[in-house]
Design a protein around this motif. Structure first.
Motif, short mmCIF file in Angstrom:
data_model
loop_
_atom_site.label_atom_id
_atom_site.label_comp_id
_atom_site.label_asym_id
_atom_site.label_seq_id
_atom_site.Cartn_x
_atom_site.Cartn_y
_atom_site.Cartn_z
N LEU A 263 0.75 -1.40 -0.15
CA LEU A 263 0.07 0.05 0.08
C LEU A 263 0.79 1.32 0.06
CD1 LEU A 263 -3.14 -0.32 2.30
CD2 LEU A 263 -3.03 0.30 -0.06
N PHE B 130 -1.99 3.37 6.58
CA PHE B 130 -3.26 3.39 6.25
C PHE B 130 -4.18 2.60 7.39
CE2 PHE B 130 -0.16 3.34 3.03
CZ PHE B 130 -0.23 4.75 2.31
N ARG C 172 -7.51 1.71 8.92
CA ARG C 172 -8.96 1.57 8.46
C ARG C 172 -9.99 1.20 9.58
NH1 ARG C 172 -6.35 -1.90 3.70
NH2 ARG C 172 -4.75 -1.51 5.09
N ILE D 49 -4.87 3.20 -3.18
CA ILE D 49 -5.56 4.00 -1.98
C ILE D 49 -6.91 4.70 -2.16
CG2 ILE D 49 -4.98 6.08 -0.27
CD1 ILE D 49 -2.89 3.85 -0.41
N LEU E 24 -9.79 2.49 -1.65
CA LEU E 24 -9.97 2.16 -0.12
C LEU E 24 -11.23 2.71 0.59
CD1 LEU E 24 -6.38 1.59 1.73
CD2 LEU E 24 -8.21 -0.20 0.81
#
Lengths: 395, 313
Positions: A288, B36, B38, B65, B68
């Motif tokens: 990511l 990141f 979540r 990204i 998401l």
């Protein structure tokens, strides 16, 4: 068994100087600001010693970032092919690390796989690697897990290990290494010079100047030295080897001089896990933050992929082979516009799989030597060892 | 500071205002990295300290990204400026993101309205003289232990010994400004020699492009090969073309975060080029990037029939 000898710091400097004078291209690590790159050097004074590994690997000695493979000229309607201007220059690479030397084997495996690559092989055949084993490592080094080590001899022609002040143990690993040692035998000695002054300068010159250096006896070398600082070095050596007599090269416990690199993961377990990991979620999770640049591949000693570029200048042109990398989105894009590796997760998977699974299955060689350059260079802190530990440790 | 950020992030996720938080977390070897987040539980990963300098705005246009969902982004002043510039260039619209602004004094402000963020950025210190936090680059010199940073004596680097190639990796706005000033004062030949010797190290890895929030083109000019506009190989001409093109495409747009330099694996101070371009643009057109204005002006992108220059009419 690998033959051993000693070389003093100043003899080594003398050797590098003579190699450069002999017309060979001598490449050594040179510092400029924060980067340490392999550059052509004339003397040891230019060489940087204060680094773990160089910023970019020494693979450019064998696989330049771009090299000419064909050139041509248009004459009317005809295209005349000309010999490419890409000769192999006899080269000595000095100061690479055991991980770097090991990578030469990985590159060789790729470039002799189904076709012998002439451009690579001509350079490979004329290049001698004088490797320096590692007394220090950092948190990015993981050579041991990939099958190497801080004193690994694989891929080297000569391997030097720094012992006490100003003295190196020499391991003559290959025929090329033996040939070089024979040609410059006056710089090497079989006898422990025993007493080395701090800089090693005086005794070193003695050894260099003595054509019979290779057979010089330890007693002679010792009696020739008078510096008080040398006595300390001598007792250090004695303490380390538990003997009062100066040790022979074969008596040196090389391991005790090497960096302590831990084994971060088990390579066999990693390979087993990778066999089943293709469709797993790990690739997306890990990638990511990856920005999708080629920094990791271009500092890597084993990445071997290339792109072909034709450049024309009026009626002449040349075809160049240039480094390329699977990390870039354009690497797999088809002329139709379709890209089989559309996401960074797929590209990251390819990178890991190629190095640790596909490459091993095809060539029986691991496409990673654990130098850690990719992790140091990554602008997004993609730490390769960490990701491999994750995969190897996963259930 | 970190606690307040974590609370804010948790609230945004709890309230389902956003799907993820783009922030900083602990990385390897004392570095920080983008994380990141979540789920509310994961907000513990978020950190905020002087090492948090990477420009996270680069992730806002990343396909992976975006998939998401709606992000909130931890934005230090340089990130705020990038976001405003992206909004000015129609790459971000109100509602796309939530900005967790962190100013130099540690003040945390939420922005969902990018115009408000633009006003906030304008009210802040000018482009340079950024933050005390920005003074230390994320890239550590760990691999070089305690290097002396001595300039080498090789002919290639002779230009850099006298010109402003800084020995330390972390760069500060003050240092950069000084280096631009020094470079600008050199005769053209020396300046050119300096850049050619720096570009000689370029590997064409495009880390500078990948790390730049404003290099968001889906197809970069170098990737267009029908025809091939820019020479791709990492040879002197190819490298020169790339760096000139990069600087020109960012002229008047670069917000001077320095991410390109931080990303460069071979330490080419290419951010000085865009910085100099910025100075030139400001001098010639009175514009400054990363600032929201009623009517954004892009001197190099705009065309007016009544332009005083007639060579392109």
């Amino acid at each position: 068994m690998i033959k051993r000898a000693f070389i003093t710091e100043s003899s080594l400097a003398g050797l590098i100087g003579q190699l450069a004078e002999s017309g060979r291209r001598v490449l050594g690590p040179v510092r400029s600001g924060n980067r340490v790159m392999f550059k052509e050097v004339c003397s040891m004074e230019e060489v940087d010693i204060d680094h773990i590994v160089t910023t970019v690997s020494p693979k450019e000695a064998l696989l330049p970032r771009c090299e000419e493979i064909v050139r041509w000229k248009n004459q009317g309607k005809e295209t005349l092919m000309a010999d490419e201007n890409n000769p192999a220059v006899p080269t000595v690479v000095y100061g690479l690390r055991p991980c770097d030397a090991r990578s030469v084997e990985a590159l060789h495996a790729v470039y002799t796989w189904d076709t012998d690559d002439g451009f690579f092989l001509s350079k490979y055949d004329t290049t001698t690697f004088i490797t320096l084993s590692c007394r220090h490592c950092d948190e990015h080094c993981f050579c041991v897990a990939t099958g190497g080590g801080p004193g690994d001899t694989a891929g080297s022609d000569l391997l030097l290990t720094a012992l006490e002040d100003g003295l190196y143990l020499v391991e003559i690993v290959s025929e090329k290494g033996q040939a070089l040692a024979n040609e410059y035998d006056s710089f090497f000695t079989m006898a422990h010079p025993g007493v080395m002054a701090g800089s090693g300068a005086e005794s070193g010159h003695g050894a260099a100047a003595n054509p019979g250096g290779a057979t010089q006896s330890g007693a002679t070398a010792q009696s020739g030295a008078e510096a008080p600082s040398g006595t300390t070095a001598q007792s250090d050596a004695e303490a380390r080897h538990g003997t009062t007599a100066a040790p022979s090269p074969d008596q040196i416990d090389k391991e005790s001089y090497l960096a302590d690199v831990e084994k971060h993961f088990d390579l066999d377990t990693l390979r087993e896990r990778l066999e089943k990991a293709f469709d797993g979620p790990v690739w997306e999770e890990q990638s990511l933050r990856c920005l999708g640049c080629g920094a990791c591949a271009f500092v890597c000693p084993t990445c071997s992929c290339f792109d072909i570029q034709d450049e024309t200048y009026g009626t002449t042109g040349q075809r160049l082979r240039c480094w390329d990398t699977c990390g870039l989105g354009q690497f797999t894009i088809h002329t139709s516009g379709h890209n089989p590796r559309e996401t960074q997760a797929q590209r990251w998977r390819q990178r890991i799989m190629h190095k640790f699974s596909y490459g091993y299955n095809r060539l029986n060689i691991t496409g990673c030597v654990g130098c850690g350059r990719c992790s140091r260079a990554c602008p997004a802190d993609m730490n390769l060892a960490e990701h491999l530990i994750d995969i190897a440790g996963a259930k | 500071m970190t606690e307040q950020l974590q609370q804010q992030a948790r609230k945004l996720l709890d309230d389902q205002e956003v799907n993820l938080i783009i922030g900083y977390g602990e990385g390897s070897a004392r570095a920080v990295r983008a994380v990141f987040v979540r789920s509310p539980e994961e907000t513990e990963k978020l950190i905020l300290d002087e090492r948090c300098t990477a420009n996270l705005a680069v992730y806002l246009n990343k396909k992976e990204i975006r998939a998401l969902g709606k992000p909130a982004i931890v934005a230090r002043p340089s990130v705020q400026r990038s976001i405003v510039q992206l909004a000015v260039e129609n790459q971000l619209a109100n509602g796309d993101i939530t900005v967790i602004g962190i100013d130099d004094d540690g003040t945390l402000t939420l922005f969902s309205d990018l115009d408000k963020l633009g006003e906030h950025v304008l009210a802040q210190a000018p482009l340079r003289g950024d933050s005390p936090i920005a003074s230390s680059g994320s890239r550590s010199a760990s691999s070089e232990a305690s290097s002396s940073g001595e300039a080498s004596s090789s002919p290639e680097s002779s230009a850099s010994t006298e010109s402003p190639h800084s020995p330390e990796s972390p760069h500060s706005p003050e240092m950069d400004e000084e280096r631009v000033r020094k470079l600008s004062s050199l005769p053209m030949e020396e300046r050119f020699a300096f850049w050619m010797s720096e570009f000689a190290e370029c590997l064409k890895c495009y880390a500078c492009r990948a790390a730049c929030p404003l290099c968001y083109c889906e197809r970069c000019t170098v990737d267009c090969n029908q025809p091939q506009w820019v020479s791709v190989p990492a040879h002197p001409l190819g490298n020169l073309e790339w760096h000139v093109m990069r600087a020109m495409h960012l002229a008047g747009r670069c917000t001077e975060c320095g991410a390109c330099y931080d990303a460069c694996p071979v330490d080419i101070p290419l951010h000085l080029l865009t910085q100099k371009m910025h100075d030139n643009m400001e001098e010639a057109f009175g514009t400054s990037s990363g600032e929201k204005k009623d009517k954004p002006v892009f001197p190099l992108n705009s065309f007016r029939p009544d332009d005083k220059e007639d060579f392109f009419r």
